[in-house]
Design a protein around this motif. Structure first.
Motif, PDB file in Angstrom:
ATOM      1  N   LEU A 253      44.197  37.467  35.334  1.00 21.32           N
ATOM      2  CA  LEU A 253      43.351  37.042  34.209  1.00 21.32           C
ATOM      3  C   LEU A 253      42.031  37.805  34.158  1.00 21.32           C
ATOM      4  CD1 LEU A 253      43.924  33.159  34.100  1.00 21.32           C
ATOM      5  CD2 LEU A 253      44.971  34.934  32.683  1.00 21.32           C
ATOM      6  N   SER A 254      41.576  38.305  35.306  1.00 21.24           N
ATOM      7  CA  SER A 254      40.284  39.012  35.306  1.00 21.24           C
ATOM      8  C   SER A 254      40.459  40.524  35.187  1.00 21.24           C
ATOM      9  CB  SER A 254      39.499  38.679  36.576  1.00 21.24           C
ATOM     10  OG  SER A 254      40.202  39.131  37.717  1.00 21.24           O
ATOM     11  N   ASP A 255      41.700  40.997  35.120  1.00 16.07           N
ATOM     12  CA  ASP A 255      41.963  42.445  35.121  1.00 16.07           C
ATOM     13  C   ASP A 255      41.327  43.189  33.946  1.00 16.07           C
ATOM     14  OD1 ASP A 255      43.150  43.423  37.353  1.00 16.07           O
ATOM     15  OD2 ASP A 255      45.217  43.234  36.646  1.00 16.07           O
ATOM     16  N   ASP A 256      41.143  42.505  32.806  1.00 17.66           N
ATOM     17  CA  ASP A 256      40.592  43.218  31.630  1.00 17.66           C
ATOM     18  C   ASP A 256      39.080  43.420  31.742  1.00 17.66           C
ATOM     19  OD1 ASP A 256      39.512  40.736  31.139  1.00 17.66           O
ATOM     20  OD2 ASP A 256      40.648  40.354  29.308  1.00 17.66           O
ATOM     21  N   LYS A 257      38.467  42.898  32.811  1.00 17.40           N
ATOM     22  CA  LYS A 257      37.028  43.045  33.088  1.00 17.40           C
ATOM     23  C   LYS A 257      36.160  42.339  32.052  1.00 17.40           C
ATOM     24  CE  LYS A 257      37.781  45.969  36.543  1.00 17.40           C
ATOM     25  NZ  LYS A 257      37.668  47.390  36.680  1.00 17.40           N
ATOM     26  N   CYS A 258      36.758  41.647  31.086  1.00 14.41           N
ATOM     27  CA  CYS A 258      35.896  40.860  30.195  1.00 14.41           C
ATOM     28  C   CYS A 258      36.212  39.379  30.224  1.00 14.41           C
ATOM     29  CB  CYS A 258      35.845  41.394  28.770  1.00 14.41           C
ATOM     30  SG  CYS A 258      37.275  42.034  28.089  1.00 14.41           S
TER      31      CYS A 258
ATOM     32  N   VAL B 220      37.547  42.299  44.915  1.00 20.47           N
ATOM     33  CA  VAL B 220      36.578  41.217  45.124  1.00 20.47           C
ATOM     34  C   VAL B 220      35.965  41.361  46.513  1.00 20.47           C
ATOM     35  CG1 VAL B 220      38.408  39.619  45.919  1.00 20.47           C
ATOM     36  CG2 VAL B 220      36.375  38.678  44.889  1.00 20.47           C
ATOM     37  N   THR B 221      34.697  40.987  46.649  1.00 26.47           N
ATOM     38  CA  THR B 221      34.060  41.067  47.966  1.00 26.47           C
ATOM     39  C   THR B 221      34.583  39.930  48.850  1.00 26.47           C
ATOM     40  OG1 THR B 221      32.249  39.625  47.297  1.00 26.47           O
ATOM     41  CG2 THR B 221      31.921  41.997  46.972  1.00 26.47           C
ATOM     42  N   ASP B 222      34.338  40.056  50.156  1.00 30.93           N
ATOM     43  CA  ASP B 222      34.832  39.014  51.073  1.00 30.93           C
ATOM     44  C   ASP B 222      34.261  37.640  50.728  1.00 30.93           C
ATOM     45  OD1 ASP B 222      36.241  40.850  52.411  1.00 30.93           O
ATOM     46  OD2 ASP B 222      34.884  41.004  54.141  1.00 30.93           O
TER      47      ASP B 222
ATOM     48  N   LYS C 184      34.491  42.830  41.836  1.00 28.45           N
ATOM     49  CA  LYS C 184      33.872  44.162  41.943  1.00 28.45           C
ATOM     50  C   LYS C 184      34.166  44.998  40.704  1.00 28.45           C
ATOM     51  CE  LYS C 184      33.815  46.033  46.300  1.00 28.45           C
ATOM     52  NZ  LYS C 184      34.410  46.324  47.626  1.00 28.45           N
ATOM     53  N   HIS C 185      33.406  46.071  40.552  1.00 27.06           N
ATOM     54  CA  HIS C 185      33.610  47.045  39.470  1.00 27.06           C
ATOM     55  C   HIS C 185      33.624  46.370  38.095  1.00 27.06           C
ATOM     56  CE1 HIS C 185      34.516  49.548  42.838  1.00 27.06           C
ATOM     57  NE2 HIS C 185      35.654  48.919  43.088  1.00 27.06           N
ATOM     58  N   GLY C 186      32.714  45.448  37.884  1.00 27.94           N
ATOM     59  CA  GLY C 186      32.588  44.815  36.567  1.00 27.94           C
ATOM     60  C   GLY C 186      33.558  43.683  36.308  1.00 27.94           C
TER      61      GLY C 186
ATOM     62  N   ILE D 206      35.149  33.751  43.194  1.00 28.21           N
ATOM     63  CA  ILE D 206      35.904  32.785  43.982  1.00 28.21           C
ATOM     64  C   ILE D 206      34.901  31.937  44.762  1.00 28.21           C
ATOM     65  CG2 ILE D 206      37.636  32.472  45.800  1.00 28.21           C
ATOM     66  CD1 ILE D 206      38.707  35.275  45.050  1.00 28.21           C
ATOM     67  N   LEU D 207      35.018  30.638  44.631  1.00 27.22           N
ATOM     68  CA  LEU D 207      34.135  29.738  45.374  1.00 27.22           C
ATOM     69  C   LEU D 207      34.941  29.117  46.509  1.00 27.22           C
ATOM     70  CD1 LEU D 207      32.349  27.971  42.379  1.00 27.22           C
ATOM     71  CD2 LEU D 207      31.442  29.802  43.836  1.00 27.22           C
ATOM     72  N   PHE D 208      34.554  29.475  47.743  1.00 20.91           N
ATOM     73  CA  PHE D 208      35.260  28.936  48.910  1.00 20.91           C
ATOM     74  C   PHE D 208      34.697  27.563  49.285  1.00 20.91           C
ATOM     75  CE2 PHE D 208      35.557  33.582  49.250  1.00 20.91           C
ATOM     76  CZ  PHE D 208      36.932  33.695  49.192  1.00 20.91           C
TER      77      PHE D 208
END
Ligand SMILES: Cc1cc2nc3c(=O)[nH]c(=O)nc-3n(C[C@H](O)[C@H](O)[C@H](O)COP(=O)(O)OP(=O)(O)OC[C@H]3O[C@@H](n4cnc5c(N)ncnc54)[C@H](O)[C@@H]3O)c2cc1C
Length: 543
Positions: free
Chosen positions: A46-51, A243-245, A250-252, A257-259
């Motif tokens: 779902l987040s692949d389109d960066k928007c 995504v960061t750890d 990342k990259h826009g 993710i909320l752990f």
């Protein structure tokens, strides 16, 4: 407050709204509940389109770099940890199971990011064409055999013994490897099972033409510079490039993710889902969703719907939970693929310590005397220490059904799990025959070849006595944690909770996209977790 936030989110649908003081998003296009096997696919897709903005809530932490999770060799330890609990698992005991000597069986759900894919045994097996045809008949063309085959291929990066691009995918995110050099012990069991059952060796049990037979295991694993690494939904879909750890896209990419965040219930505007109430670090919070909420909480998907007011009105009324949609099907029809665990003695000289040798021998068999084209029994062996081999016999397509429900209005209270173990007498019959024919013959063949190979548990003499075999099954049957079918994909009047798009019946902007929607499948269920998430993501994206 809800209306204002919802309005602001509507005006800025592609920007994740942040509560500046805490850097915690308060709105997004989509909110995902659970970043497990399926949830990770959904978050990525779902987040692949960066928007499109996505907030994903995960009850546990990101433990991907913990060595026992990171390396495939840790699988036995993480699987056994199911009996221990956090940080790898949340677990509990079922209600007493009358057909299993009133025992309360252990159930466990995975806690870390990646869900069960981060801690399970990692066996890869697709559902068969026959099973998918039934799924298509129940769910329609969005779940056609052809479409599912295409999705499986897109997901897969196959390294096996066969090479057929019409069947296998070679460029997908899920790397699967077939065991190349099974141990002496695995080879001896393989030969014995072939002789004892009369079924042949098959190179590829995921080939629709050869779903039945004895083979060597295909596992979600990747050969890296320090050995074999587990391929979980985290490193397949949410790796360092995505995504960061600590959960920042990342990259826009508009992903967060909320752990340590446990979703409690849906927030509604009438019957439209507009947000999720959750707990982060012990504090109650809300996050609003402009386009909708996708539930990927695995076994916990039914309890989440019930706490949200979607379920049997009689139950919800009795607990004081406001009813949003009366659907008695929620939580019903729960199935598992229960397991009988046995032990063989083996020749200690055949043992070579290799922690990656978990279940390298795997067999897919019909029921004794059953339809030879239908998988009913799975046998897997594992040799963790010298001198013994675990011999695990699972029911692939159990007929028994149970349920998962709640008995409190507090989402922090554990659910009531009833696996319905052996409630359908055909399951006990199938297991009894498997022990009295398959296991007995395997024991005979093995011990004739090498007397140091012998069934230890149960003692072989019981295999000649039907009553003793049935008693052994009732005394020892265990859950495999292969939970499916409790948010069934079917029309409402046929026991359904979601429609063929994964949308929850009777409400708007709420989907379930994980293994809970899958009818009880005939292979290893993680493959369908990935399949469902990818297919519903495709549907949402209009593909
Ligand atoms: C010990 C074990 C061994 C297994 N071995 C195999 C195997 O070898 N091969 C195979 O194919 N299958 C295996 N399975 C089964 C398979 O892993 C699962 O069926 C499949 O991965 C489930 O996928 P899912 O996305 O539906 O659920 P999960 O992967 O369980 O994901 C659900 C996620 O939601 C999170 N969550 C739950 N409630 C909430 C909440 N309220 N708020 C926020 N987050 C929440 C959970 O922490 C989890 O991360 C095994 C399972 C277990 C437990």
């Amino acid at each position: 407050m809800k209306i204002v936030l919802s309005l602001v989110a509507f005006l800025m649908p592609v920007q994740m709204l942040l509560a500046k003081s805490h850097d915690i998003p308060t709105a997004a296009d989509y909110v995902i509940v659970g970043v497990g096997t399926a949830g990770a696919v959904m978050a990525r897709e779902l987040s692949d389109d960066k928007c499109t903005s996505v907030v994903a809530l995960q009850v546990g932490e990101n433990l991907t770099e913990v060595p026992v999770i990171k390396y495939s060799a840790g699988a036995l330890a993480t699987v056994l940890d199911g009996t221990v609990g956090p940080p790898f698992y949340d677990n509990g005991f079922t209600v007493p199971q009358p057909n299993a000597d009133d025992r309360q069986l252990l159930w466990a759900v995975a806690n870390p990011e990646g869900g069960a894919s981060s801690i399970n045994a990692g066996a890869y097996c697709r559902s068969t064409k026959e099973f998918n045809a039934k799924w298509e008949a129940a769910a329609g063309p969005l779940w056609s055999v052809k479409r599912l085959q295409k999705v499986y291929k897109k997901l897969e990066n196959y390294h096996g013994r066969t090479d057929d691009p019409s069947l296998r995918g070679y460029h997908g995110p899920l790397e699967v490897q077939q065991s190349k050099a099974p141990s002496t012990i695995a080879r001896k069991f393989t030969k014995a099972i072939i002789r004892a059952t009369g079924f042949d060796y098959v190179e590829d049990y995921n080939d629709p033409k050869t779903p039945i037979g004895i083979s060597s295991k295909v596992q979600y694993t990747h050969h890296g510079k320090n050995g074999k690494y587990r391929v979980s939904s985290v490193n397949a879909f949410l790796d360092d490039d995505v995504v960061t750890d600590d959960g920042y896209g990342k990259h826009g990419r508009q992903l967060r993710i909320l752990f340590d965040s446990m979703a409690l219930r849906t927030i509604w505007d009438g019957t439209k889902a507009i947000g999720v109430e959750y707990i982060l670090d012990g504090e109650s919070r809300t996050v609003y969703a402009e386009k909708g909420i996708i539930v990927c909480a695995g076994l916990m998907s039914s309890p989440f719907l019930l706490h949200s007011g979607v379920g049997a009105s009689s139950l919800l009324d009795s607990l004081g939970i406001p009813v949003v949609f009366d659907n008695p099907n929620v939580g019903q029809g729960l199935c598992d693929q229960p397991s009988i665990r046995m032990v063989f003695s083996v020749n200690p000289n055949d043992f070579i310590p290799n922690p990656n040798e978990l279940f390298t021998q795997i067999s897919w068999l019909p029921a004794v005397g059953g339809d030879p084209a239908v998988r009913e029994i799975r046998i897997a062996t594992a040799s963790p220490v010298a001198g013994i081999t675990l011999f695990i016999l699972d029911l692939c397509q159990p007929k028994s059904r149970g349920s998962i429900t709640i008995n409190s209005s507090d989402p922090l209270d554990p659910p009531l799990v009833d696996l319905g173990t052996l409630t359908d007498s055909r399951d006990l019959d199938t297991l009894q025959d498997a022990l009295q024919v398959y296991v007995k013959n395997i024991n005979d063949v093995l011990s004739q070849k090498d007397p140091s190979y012998e069934l230890l548990i149960p003692p072989p003499f019981i295999l000649d006595d039907s009553d003793l075999v049935r008693a052994f099954i009732r005394e020892t049957i265990a859950s495999n944690e292969h939970f499916q079918n409790h948010c069934k994909m079917a029309p409402l009047d046929q026991g359904g909770v979601v429609d063929s798009r994964g949308a929850v019946h009777g409400v708007r902007n709420l989907w379930v996209a994980d293994n809970s929607v899958v009818p009880c499948m005939d292979g290893s269920p993680m493959s369908t977790g990935y399949l469902v998430a990818r297919n519903i993501a495709n549907i949402l994206k209009g593909r």
